[in-house]
Each structure stands twice: as C-alpha cells, then as structure tokens.
Design an enzyme around this catalytic site. Structure first.
Site, mmCIF file in Angstrom:
data_model
loop_
_atom_site.group_PDB
_atom_site.id
_atom_site.type_symbol
_atom_site.label_atom_id
_atom_site.label_comp_id
_atom_site.label_asym_id
_atom_site.label_seq_id
_atom_site.Cartn_x
_atom_site.Cartn_y
_atom_site.Cartn_z
ATOM 1 N N LYS A 197 -16.030 38.484 -28.147
ATOM 2 C CA LYS A 197 -15.913 39.940 -28.002
ATOM 3 C C LYS A 197 -15.141 40.297 -26.737
ATOM 4 O O LYS A 197 -14.278 41.169 -26.735
ATOM 5 C CB LYS A 197 -17.301 40.583 -27.985
ATOM 6 C CG LYS A 197 -18.013 40.528 -29.328
ATOM 7 C CD LYS A 197 -17.190 41.181 -30.430
ATOM 8 C CE LYS A 197 -17.842 41.066 -31.784
ATOM 9 N NZ LYS A 197 -17.041 41.682 -32.857
ATOM 10 N N THR A 223 -23.096 42.934 -25.229
ATOM 11 C CA THR A 223 -23.295 41.569 -24.734
ATOM 12 C C THR A 223 -22.264 41.215 -23.674
ATOM 13 O O THR A 223 -22.471 40.313 -22.862
ATOM 14 C CB THR A 223 -23.259 40.581 -25.920
ATOM 15 O OG1 THR A 223 -23.898 39.364 -25.558
ATOM 16 C CG2 THR A 223 -21.856 40.313 -26.393
ATOM 17 N N GLY A 247 -20.408 44.952 -44.826
ATOM 18 C CA GLY A 247 -21.475 44.488 -43.929
ATOM 19 C C GLY A 247 -22.414 45.605 -43.525
ATOM 20 O O GLY A 247 -22.298 46.746 -43.978
ATOM 21 N N ASN A 304 -28.052 47.843 -29.706
ATOM 22 C CA ASN A 304 -28.758 47.124 -30.778
ATOM 23 C C ASN A 304 -28.920 47.986 -32.026
ATOM 24 O O ASN A 304 -29.848 48.795 -32.090
ATOM 25 C CB ASN A 304 -30.119 46.644 -30.263
ATOM 26 C CG ASN A 304 -29.965 45.551 -29.220
ATOM 27 O OD1 ASN A 304 -29.355 45.750 -28.161
ATOM 28 N ND2 ASN A 304 -30.509 44.373 -29.504
ATOM 29 N N LEU A 348 -34.571 41.132 -33.791
ATOM 30 C CA LEU A 348 -35.974 41.535 -33.759
ATOM 31 C C LEU A 348 -36.417 42.315 -34.982
ATOM 32 O O LEU A 348 -37.432 41.979 -35.623
ATOM 33 C CB LEU A 348 -36.234 42.386 -32.501
ATOM 34 C CG LEU A 348 -37.631 42.990 -32.383
ATOM 35 C CD1 LEU A 348 -38.689 41.891 -32.220
ATOM 36 C CD2 LEU A 348 -37.706 43.966 -31.210
ATOM 37 N N ASN A 371 -20.938 37.271 -45.505
ATOM 38 C CA ASN A 371 -22.255 37.635 -44.967
ATOM 39 C C ASN A 371 -22.739 38.957 -45.552
ATOM 40 O O ASN A 371 -23.424 39.741 -44.898
ATOM 41 C CB ASN A 371 -22.228 37.734 -43.433
ATOM 42 C CG ASN A 371 -23.651 37.656 -42.859
ATOM 43 O OD1 ASN A 371 -24.481 36.872 -43.331
ATOM 44 N ND2 ASN A 371 -23.951 38.484 -41.877
ATOM 45 N N SER A 414 -19.414 44.710 -28.201
ATOM 46 C CA SER A 414 -20.857 44.569 -28.047
ATOM 47 C C SER A 414 -21.241 44.695 -26.582
ATOM 48 O O SER A 414 -20.485 44.293 -25.698
ATOM 49 C CB SER A 414 -21.285 43.182 -28.567
ATOM 50 O OG SER A 414 -22.609 42.893 -28.205
ATOM 51 N N TYR A 474 -20.115 33.531 -29.018
ATOM 52 C CA TYR A 474 -20.007 34.814 -29.735
ATOM 53 C C TYR A 474 -19.652 35.925 -28.747
ATOM 54 O O TYR A 474 -18.689 36.668 -28.960
ATOM 55 C CB TYR A 474 -21.300 35.172 -30.467
ATOM 56 C CG TYR A 474 -21.303 36.618 -30.889
ATOM 57 C CD1 TYR A 474 -21.997 37.579 -30.159
ATOM 58 C CD2 TYR A 474 -20.544 37.029 -31.970
ATOM 59 C CE1 TYR A 474 -21.944 38.913 -30.515
ATOM 60 C CE2 TYR A 474 -20.496 38.360 -32.341
ATOM 61 C CZ TYR A 474 -21.202 39.302 -31.592
ATOM 62 O OH TYR A 474 -21.139 40.630 -31.949
#
Ligand code: NAD
Ligand code: WQD
Length: 337
Positions: free
Chosen positions: A154, A127, A11, A180, A201, A36, A125, A150
């Site tokens: 985590k 997040t 990945g 990021n 982005l 992926n 993450s 998601y």
C-alpha cells in the site's frame, strides 16, 4: 452518464461502492477475477440496484484486460480496489502480494496513460501509519516502516501513484487510507464474504456467535489502553462507499492539471475490542463468548483517524454508528446461515 471502472468491484468494499455509484448517477463497470469473491455478488447487486450489472471477469494483471475494457467502454474514472489483503498470507507469500497489488497498479497506470484515462481513486490503508506517535492520526503523520508485505504494497502503490502524477501533466489521483471497514448493506445481500478463515475481528466475532467457530479469541488484554485491549476505528462499509463517490467527484471536478492527495477515511472514534463486544451485545441482544489470548504478533495498540481533511476537502463524514454497523454485520451473518 460517466462510466466508472471498479477493479475488484465484486469484493466487500467494491460491491458496496458499486451501489452508491449507481445511486449517484454514475455508470459503474466491474472488472474482477473472483479470486476472493463470488459471482453471486453480481446477481445480488442486480437485485439491489434493480438493473443489469456490467462486469468483466478478468485478471487486472493481464494487459489484455485493459485493452478490452478501454476499447469497449469510454472510461471516465477508475476506482482501484483489486488487491490481495490478507496480512498473514503476505508474510508467507510476499511475491504474490507484490505482483497482485504493486505490479497491477503499475499496469493500470500504464494503461491509463496509453488510453488517456486521467481520474483515479486508490484503495490504501491506515496500516501505512503503523503505530502513530499521536492520536487521532492525521494525514501529516509520518508513514512508518510497514510491519507486513501487505502494508508495504500500500505504501509503495501510494508512492508510485504520486510519482506518476508528478511526471504526468493531466493525471489526477486520490489515495483513500481506510481504517477498519465493517458491516454490510441494509439488504444483507452483500457483505464481507467469508472465503476461508476470516482475518478480521468482526467476521470472527459474528461466525463465533453464529456457532460456526468456538469462542472469540481476544488477542491481548495487556495493551496500555483503558481496558487493556487494542483500539481501532471501525467504519461502516456504506460510509466508506460514500467516501469513494465523494473522492471520485472531487477528482472529476478538478481542472485537467496534475493532482494527487490522500485522505483518512475513518469515523474519528477509537473502540477497543471489549467495547466492540459490548456494542455488539447491545445492538443484537446476542451474547459473545470469548477467551483471552496473547497479543497477535505485529498488532499495534491503537489507531483512529483525524477526519478534518476528508470532512473539509471531500465534504465527507462518517454517519453510521458502531452499534448500527455491528447490527448490519450480524444481519449479514444471519443471511449467510
Ligand atoms: P476483497 O478481497 O473483498 O475485494 C477485492 C476484490 O478484488 C475481490 O473481489 C477479488 O476477487 C478481486 N481481485 C483481487 N485480485 C484481482 C486480480 N488480479 N484481478 C481481478 N480482480 C482481483 O477486499 P476488500 O476488503 O473489498 O478490499 C478492497 C481494497 O481495499 C483492497 O485493495 C484492500 O487492500 C483495501 N483495504 C481493505 C481493508 C479491509 O479491512 N477490508 C482495509 C484497508 C484497505
Ligand atoms: C482488529 C483488532 C486484533 C481478530 C487489519 C489489517 C489492515 C486492514 C484492516 C487491509 C485487533 C483484534 C482480531 C480476533 C482479536 N486490512 N482481534 N481477535 O488488524 O486492525 O487491521 O484489517 O488493509 O491492513 O491489518 O484489523 O480486524 O484483524 O483486528 O482480538 O479474532 O481486533 O488484535 O486489535 P486490524 P483486525
């Protein structure tokens, strides 16, 4: 030479970490089902590293995968990248994410115990912080209720690893909370593969500039920030790869008693969407056409990392500038054309 298993190693982040592990004298072994990523990544890694890549095409949700790997190789440490990572998809199909991200981590920990493998670095993450109350966000900031399945996977995986360490006298593990990741290896042979419409982005931006899409859509210009657009901490994927090698050596270097910790892996700098656009145009001399749109549901206003803990304990610090990262992201996009 230590054998390091990289789950999801074909990945975006895993492939770049493979290169840095090689450069640092480790023997990385990839396991990936290529759900992926492309097997072309393997060929490109062999070109970059100048030697064959050891890899197994298999599903990390299959117990037989680990039985094969742990009986074939003496594995000294594991970096667990394999997961599904599309936030929007996780809302539409949460069970796919709980199986692929959470169940796979439970299975990995069970197999590590069965085969006596005690060193783990986990892909987490930022997040997990949601919208922090204070910025830059430190590791002491509270983990907030996840805004997506998601993000919840985590948080859950971090807790599963923490609890397993507490119940296991010799397991040592680190969770890295990435901000990021952007950019690509200098060779432009590996990068963030655009399988399907990008969720992030930078791939959106580079595909727009390459003419593969219409104008970039700037999601929200009414945030309470200096220029009204949202702020994030964009870190070069090679800096992120080096952080993994630092974390791995930290875990491997500790005595064999239970250890768990977690670290922010970001640059410590926040950049707004408009600032990213300006930096990209300055770095590449390419014009970014964009249109203003409403905010994307679930997006937070601003997050960027406090990095003292990873600087001081892991001896790691991001070194590559936003402009350099955007230049590399564009070089990768051009190589794909
Ligand atoms: P990626 O999708 O490029 O890489 C993940 C790899 O795992 C892919 O090669 C995929 O084929 C493989 N994989 C997925 N499920 C598998 C399975 N069941 N068996 C075997 N292989 C499997 O994603 P990435 O950007 O490299 O992210 C790597 C890790 O970092 C993920 O855990 C992700 O959640 C986390 N992360 C990513 C970001 C980001 O913005 N890219 C940010 C924070 C955390
Ligand atoms: C960045 C900023 C958007 C696209 C996500 C996941 C996170 C982690 C990293 C896995 C935001 C804005 C974006 C576009 C835009 N992934 N934007 N137009 O949302 O910070 O984090 O990726 O762990 O879990 O949530 O990254 O790149 O999607 O967005 O204006 O076409 O760019 O609103 O402010 P994000 P992103």
């Amino acid at each position: 030479m230590m054998n390091i298993l990289i789950t999801g190693g074909a990945g975006f982040i895993g492939s770049h970490t493979y290169v840095v592990l090689q450069e640092n004298g480790y023997n990385p072994i990839i396991v990936d089902n290529f759900s992926n990523s492309s097997e072309k990544v393997i060929t490109n890694l062999e070109t970059i590293c100048g030697k064959p890549v050891t890899y197994v095409k298999a599903d990390v949700n299959d117990p037989a995968t680990y039985d094969q790997l742990f009986t074939t190789y003496q594995i000294d440490g594991i970096i667990h990248f394999a997961a599904s990572k599309a936030v929007g998809e996780s809302v539409a199909n949460p069970l796919k994410y709980y199986r692929n991200n959470v169940a796979s981590t439970v299975l990995l920990l069970e197999k590590m115990q069965q085969y006596g493998v005690n060193n783990l670095v986990f892909s987490s993450s930022c997040t997990v912080y949601g919208q922090p109350d204070e910025l830059p966000v430190t590791e002491n900031s509270p983990v907030q209720e996840a805004v997506s399945p998601y993000g919840n996977t985590k948080q859950i995986c971090e807790e599963i690893i923490r609890d397993t360490v507490q119940a296991n006298a010799t397991l040592k593990a680190i969770s890295l909370r990435y901000f990021n990741p952007i950019g690509s290896h200098k060779s432009a042979l590996i990068g963030e593969l655009p399988l399907g419409p990008p969720a992030n982005l930078i791939p959106f931006l580079t595909q727009s500039v390459a003419g593969l899409r219409g104008p970039l859509q700037v999601w929200g210009t009414d945030y309470p920030t200096a220029d009204g657009t949202a702020i994030r901490d964009y870190i070069h994927v090679m800096d992120l790869a080096h952080a993994h090698v630092k974390a791995l050596s930290h875990v491997l270097g500790r005595n064999n008693t239970a250890y768990y910790d977690f670290f922010n892996i970001g640059t410590g700098e926040g950049s707004s969407v408009y600032q990213v656009i300006q930096a990209f145009e300055k770095a590449t001399h390419k014009k970014v056409a964009y249109e203003v749109r409403d905010r994307r549901p679930g997006d937070i206003t601003a997050v960027y990392a406090a990095t003292e803990k990873s600087n001081n304990i892991l001896g790691w610090k991001a070194e590559i500038s936003l402009e350099e990262a955007l230049k590399d992201a564009w070089a990768w996009q051009e190589a794909l054309l």
